[in-house]
Design a protein around this motif. Structure first.
Motif, short mmCIF file in Angstrom:
data_model
loop_
_atom_site.label_atom_id
_atom_site.label_comp_id
_atom_site.label_asym_id
_atom_site.label_seq_id
_atom_site.Cartn_x
_atom_site.Cartn_y
_atom_site.Cartn_z
N ASP A 248 0.81 -1.22 0.00
CA ASP A 248 0.00 0.00 0.00
C ASP A 248 0.85 1.27 0.00
OD1 ASP A 248 -2.41 -1.28 -0.12
OD2 ASP A 248 -2.88 -1.08 2.01
N HIS A 249 2.16 1.15 0.04
CA HIS A 249 3.09 2.29 0.03
C HIS A 249 2.76 3.30 1.12
CE1 HIS A 249 4.90 0.83 -3.62
NE2 HIS A 249 3.72 0.77 -4.20
N ILE A 250 2.50 2.79 2.31
CA ILE A 250 2.21 3.64 3.47
C ILE A 250 3.53 4.22 3.96
CG2 ILE A 250 1.22 3.66 5.79
CD1 ILE A 250 -0.33 1.10 4.92
N GLY A 251 3.53 5.44 4.41
CA GLY A 251 4.74 6.07 4.92
C GLY A 251 5.33 5.29 6.07
N PHE A 252 6.65 5.35 6.20
CA PHE A 252 7.35 4.53 7.19
C PHE A 252 6.93 4.86 8.61
CE2 PHE A 252 10.24 1.18 7.02
CZ PHE A 252 11.00 1.17 8.17
N PHE A 253 6.77 6.11 8.95
CA PHE A 253 6.31 6.51 10.28
C PHE A 253 4.98 7.26 10.21
CE2 PHE A 253 10.89 6.00 11.06
CZ PHE A 253 10.83 5.12 12.12
N ASP A 254 4.19 6.98 9.20
CA ASP A 254 2.90 7.64 9.01
C ASP A 254 1.92 7.14 10.07
OD1 ASP A 254 0.78 9.03 7.94
OD2 ASP A 254 0.31 7.49 6.44
N THR A 255 1.27 8.04 10.74
CA THR A 255 0.27 7.67 11.75
C THR A 255 -1.13 8.11 11.30
OG1 THR A 255 0.68 9.70 12.98
CG2 THR A 255 1.89 7.74 13.67
N GLY A 256 -1.32 8.17 9.98
CA GLY A 256 -2.56 8.68 9.42
C GLY A 256 -3.76 7.75 9.51
N GLY A 257 -3.58 6.51 9.88
CA GLY A 257 -4.75 5.64 10.03
C GLY A 257 -5.01 4.74 8.85
N ASP A 258 -3.99 4.34 8.09
CA ASP A 258 -4.18 3.39 7.00
C ASP A 258 -4.44 2.00 7.58
OD1 ASP A 258 -3.67 5.26 4.91
OD2 ASP A 258 -1.53 5.14 5.40
N THR A 259 -5.42 1.30 7.00
CA THR A 259 -5.76 -0.02 7.54
C THR A 259 -5.48 -1.10 6.50
OG1 THR A 259 -8.06 0.16 6.81
CG2 THR A 259 -7.56 0.88 9.04
N VAL A 260 -5.07 -2.24 7.02
CA VAL A 260 -4.85 -3.45 6.24
C VAL A 260 -5.45 -4.60 7.04
CG1 VAL A 260 -3.11 -5.04 5.34
CG2 VAL A 260 -2.75 -2.59 5.16
#
Length: 189
Positions: free
Chosen positions: A51-63
């Protein structure tokens, strides 16, 4: 008053890597536990990386219903691979890996529970991640400890025998009965 048990000096240190035969039935339990958890964590981590989520992203992406970021995805892949290695090796190694990682998952659940909604939540955990961490930790510990600890282990269990080098009481009675029936040179009277 408390009763104290005095152990004789013939008790040896338990080395778990020597006591479980490779083909022992407990080996299957350890392998299945490590394999199931390892596959799930590996799939979760791979989907997170895809999903190419940021390494320290805390935006709430779910898998798969769990929050994640790049760090958690990579960490999940690493732990999943370790569990799969435990599954392949099997035996006491798989049991020990299951127990150690189970304890670490539970400790991680408590730690991240305290870090929810703070700036220090760099793994982007939410409450569902905390609950997942507790459940996986308990399952891994149960798989790892199965047949290894307990108060009612059978006397033929390799872990029971390692803790009790003397024969069980029933076998002691049988051995004494055989000695009573035999003469000094081992002849039956």
């Amino acid at each position: 008053m408390a009763a104290h048990t005095v152990h004789s000096g013939n008790r040896r240190r338990i080395r778990f890597d020597e006591h479980l035969p490779v083909d022992h039935r407990l080996n299957t339990v350890y392998r299945v536990g490590a394999g199931l958890m390892g596959v799930f964590l590996l799939v979760f981590g791979i989907f997170g990386v895809m999903d190419h989520i940021g390494f320290f992203d805390t935006g709430g992406d779910t898998v798969i219903g769990l929050n994640t970021n790049g760090t958690l995805s990579v960490l999940s892949i690493a732990v999943g691979l370790l569990l799969l290695v435990g599954m392949v090796i099997g035996g006491n190694f798989a049991s020990t890996v299951n127990m150690v990682l189970g304890v670490l998952f539970i400790l991680n659940g408590f730690l991240t529970l305290g870090l929810l909604d703070t700036d220090y939540n760099f793994l982007a955990f939410r409450i569902q991640n905390v609950l997942f961490s507790f459940v996986v930790g308990l399952l891994l510990m149960a798989f790892g400890m199965y047949g290894r600890v307990g108060t009612s282990l059978p006397h033929d269990n390799p872990y029971w025998r390692a803790r009790h080098p003397e024969p069980p009481p029933q076998e002691q009675r049988l051995a004494l009965g055989r000695q009573d029936r035999q003469g000094p040179q081992g002849q039956v009277r």
